[in-house]
Design an enzyme around this catalytic site. Structure first.
Site, PDB file in Angstrom:
ATOM      1  N   GLU A   1      12.202  20.484 -22.742  1.00  0.00           N
ATOM      2  CA  GLU A   1      11.409  20.684 -21.513  1.00  0.00           C
ATOM      3  C   GLU A   1      11.910  21.903 -20.744  1.00  0.00           C
ATOM      4  OE1 GLU A   1       8.681  19.138 -20.667  1.00  0.00           O
ATOM      5  OE2 GLU A   1       8.737  17.084 -21.440  1.00  0.00           O
TER       6      GLU A   1
ATOM      7  N   LYS B   1       8.794  23.883 -11.663  1.00  0.00           N
ATOM      8  CA  LYS B   1       7.923  22.706 -11.551  1.00  0.00           C
ATOM      9  C   LYS B   1       7.432  22.539 -10.109  1.00  0.00           C
ATOM     10  CE  LYS B   1       6.678  18.193 -12.826  1.00  0.00           C
ATOM     11  NZ  LYS B   1       6.797  17.031 -13.646  1.00  0.00           N
TER      12      LYS B   1
ATOM     13  N   ARG C   1       0.815  -1.240   0.000  1.00  0.00           N
ATOM     14  CA  ARG C   1       0.000   0.000   0.000  1.00  0.00           C
ATOM     15  C   ARG C   1       0.838   1.274   0.000  1.00  0.00           C
ATOM     16  NH1 ARG C   1      -3.089  -3.161   3.642  1.00  0.00           N
ATOM     17  NH2 ARG C   1      -4.779  -4.117   2.478  1.00  0.00           N
TER      18      ARG C   1
ATOM     19  N   GLU D   1      -3.354  18.234 -10.622  1.00  0.00           N
ATOM     20  CA  GLU D   1      -3.707  18.795 -11.934  1.00  0.00           C
ATOM     21  C   GLU D   1      -5.194  19.088 -12.074  1.00  0.00           C
ATOM     22  OE1 GLU D   1      -1.403  17.145 -15.256  1.00  0.00           O
ATOM     23  OE2 GLU D   1      -3.067  17.660 -16.555  1.00  0.00           O
TER      24      GLU D   1
ATOM     25  N   LYS E   1       4.110  12.117 -10.448  1.00  0.00           N
ATOM     26  CA  LYS E   1       3.272  11.358 -11.400  1.00  0.00           C
ATOM     27  C   LYS E   1       4.018  10.067 -11.712  1.00  0.00           C
ATOM     28  CE  LYS E   1       0.669  14.804 -14.014  1.00  0.00           C
ATOM     29  NZ  LYS E   1       0.458  15.415 -15.341  1.00  0.00           N
TER      30      LYS E   1
ATOM     31  N   HIS F   1       2.333  19.397 -25.299  1.00  0.00           N
ATOM     32  CA  HIS F   1       2.145  17.955 -25.179  1.00  0.00           C
ATOM     33  C   HIS F   1       0.912  17.460 -25.923  1.00  0.00           C
ATOM     34  CE1 HIS F   1       5.277  18.527 -22.279  1.00  0.00           C
ATOM     35  NE2 HIS F   1       5.292  17.256 -21.911  1.00  0.00           N
TER      36      HIS F   1
ATOM     37  N   ASN G   1       1.717  20.913 -19.448  1.00  0.00           N
ATOM     38  CA  ASN G   1       1.393  20.126 -20.644  1.00  0.00           C
ATOM     39  C   ASN G   1       1.541  20.930 -21.931  1.00  0.00           C
ATOM     40  OD1 ASN G   1       0.725  17.958 -19.013  1.00  0.00           O
ATOM     41  ND2 ASN G   1      -1.386  18.662 -18.794  1.00  0.00           N
TER      42      ASN G   1
ATOM     43  N   ARG H   1      -1.612  22.948 -12.909  1.00  0.00           N
ATOM     44  CA  ARG H   1      -0.566  22.013 -13.334  1.00  0.00           C
ATOM     45  C   ARG H   1      -0.623  21.729 -14.834  1.00  0.00           C
ATOM     46  NH1 ARG H   1       1.933  16.772 -10.110  1.00  0.00           N
ATOM     47  NH2 ARG H   1       3.329  16.128 -11.781  1.00  0.00           N
TER      48      ARG H   1
ATOM     49  N   HIS I   1      10.640  12.108 -26.897  1.00  0.00           N
ATOM     50  CA  HIS I   1       9.571  12.906 -26.298  1.00  0.00           C
ATOM     51  C   HIS I   1       9.818  14.421 -26.461  1.00  0.00           C
ATOM     52  CE1 HIS I   1       6.389  13.981 -23.561  1.00  0.00           C
ATOM     53  NE2 HIS I   1       7.236  14.661 -22.806  1.00  0.00           N
TER      54      HIS I   1
ATOM     55  N   HIS J   1       2.089  14.653 -28.100  1.00  0.00           N
ATOM     56  CA  HIS J   1       1.689  13.262 -27.832  1.00  0.00           C
ATOM     57  C   HIS J   1       1.057  12.628 -29.062  1.00  0.00           C
ATOM     58  CE1 HIS J   1       1.452  13.508 -23.159  1.00  0.00           C
ATOM     59  NE2 HIS J   1       2.636  13.124 -23.586  1.00  0.00           N
TER      60      HIS J   1
END
Ligand code: NAD
Ligand code: GLY
Length: 359
Positions: free
Chosen positions: A185, A227, A121, A237, A143, A248, A245, A241, A265, A252
């Site tokens: 980035e 960040k 957990r 988010e 994340k 992205h 992106n 947040r 990426h 993506h």
């Protein structure tokens, strides 16, 4: 040593940045209530380069380190390999006080964080990111994810690390293409948050490309500060947040349509950031000069800025409709209003998007 604190109440943690600090990480572990057992998760390439230093540093301070190696590559950031790591932890008798170390790029960081969030957990983990992209982005913010055959990063959790330990010397062995992918980035932070940082990246390009250590520490620090601030204000988010992106949504879609094999990426989001800026300019929210500056900076760092000729705008739009950030089937994205400031959660019409993706 540069220090940044990610403020998240009882889940707060520090990001420590230096050159040559890899061998000192064990000392830092003594400040945490970790048990003796520590598993260093890595891949063969990174392990060969850096795991001995980390392993010995932990051992020297009385910890009982173990290595868990998974194959190198995005294809292995999946449930099967997460299960493999979980099995090893059970076999080694890891308990709730045991800790994981992610030693590698974003792939290792994401899967290790994911496993840490599930084992018994949830146990502690430490990020030791070794690519520029992971040092400025993926190691911070909690994340975690693995890929599913039906979508990248679709299975994941929010699980913050206990510590992020960055040694810029690890970037000496990083291939140029991977380094520049991380630079995309870094530039993103200038556009979304800090025009002066953007200017700094324009002005100091030559030294940054040569990987001047002092400058690397400076740009990694500023990126992590930005960040951290964003994550501290909106961990899950729900709104702010989403600025992270930027680039992205289109990026993506390009990665997915090219089978995740043509572009790294950072390269895909470089194209994405240029075209999301173009969209903002076409919609009248962003001036032409700023759009040209954005195009110019990515080009000057040798990053791609054009939509690949084989991709039709309509197929990119179709792929974007599958993005997990959309709500009720509408394409939403963040677009720049000026360098350093973004419009969040902006709903985009398909025709406007196609115009921005054309030519
Ligand atoms: P990566 O982890 O695949 O690393 C790129 C390559 O560099 C790999 O072959 C790796 O073995 C090698 N490498 C790593 N460190 C090295 C070093 N010091 N010297 C030489 N080679 C080295 O790729 P990445 O760009 O670091 O990360 C991409 C991943 O990060 C993707 O899976 C993406 O989804 C994820 N990501 C996550 C977040 C997040 O917030 N969690 C954010 C951005 C990206
Ligand atoms: N890389 C985007 C985020 O951490 O939110």
């Amino acid at each position: 040593m540069e220090k940044i604190r990610v403020e998240l109440g009882e889940r707060s943690y520090e990001i420590l940045i230096d050159a040559g600090n890899l061998s000192k990480v064990g000392e830092r572990f003594l400040r945490f209530p970790f048990g003796k057992k520590i598993a260093i998760v890595s891949n063969p390439l990174v392990s060969e380069l850096y795991s001995e230093t980390v392993f010995n540093s932990l051992k020297k301070e009385g910890f009982e380190p173990y290595m868990i190696i998974i194959p190198d590559g995005e294809n292995y950031k999946d449930y099967f390999w997460a299960y493999h790591i979980l099995t090893k932890l059970l076999e080694l008798g890891f308990d709730r006080k045991s800790c994981l170390v992610a030693l590698g790029g974003g792939v290792i960081g994401d899967i290790t964080g994911f496993v840490a969030s599930l084992y018994m957990r949830g146990i502690s983990y430490v990020q030791i990111p070794t690519t520029l992209l992971s040092q400025v982005d993926s190691s911070v913010g909690g994340k975690t994810a693995v890929n599913h055959i039906l979508g990248k990063n679709m299975i994941g959790t929010f699980w913050q690390p206990a510590l992020v330990w960055i040694d810029v010397n690890t970037l000496e062995t990083l291939p140029d293409r991977e380094f520049l992918s991380g630079i995309a980035e870094v530039i993103k932070y200038g556009v979304i948050w800090d025009e002066r940082f953007f200017e700094f990246l324009e002005t100091n390009r030559e030294k940054i490309i040569k990987r001047d250590k002092a400058l690397l520490i400076e740009i990694i620090k500023r990126s992590c500060e930005i960040k951290s601030e964003v994550v501290s204000r909106d961990e899950r988010e729900s709104s702010l947040r989403a600025v992270l992106n930027y680039g992205h949504s289109i990026g993506h879609a390009i990665e997915a349509l090219t089978g995740y094999s043509t572009y790294l990426h950072g390269e895909a989001i470089s194209i994405g950031m240029v075209h999301e800026a173009k969209l903002s300019y076409l919609l009248g929210f962003f001036d032409k000069e700023s759009f040209e500056r954005i195009k110019g900076i990515f080009k000057s760092y040798g990053l791609p800025i054009e939509i690949p000729a084989m991709l039709e705008p309509s197929s990119i739009v179709k792929a974007m409709l599958l993005d997990k950030k959309n709500i009720h089937g509408k394409i939403r994205m963040v677009i720049p209003e000026r360098i350093g400031k973004m419009k969040i959660n902006f709903e985009i019409g398909e025709n406007d998007l196609k115009r921005a993706l054309n030519g």
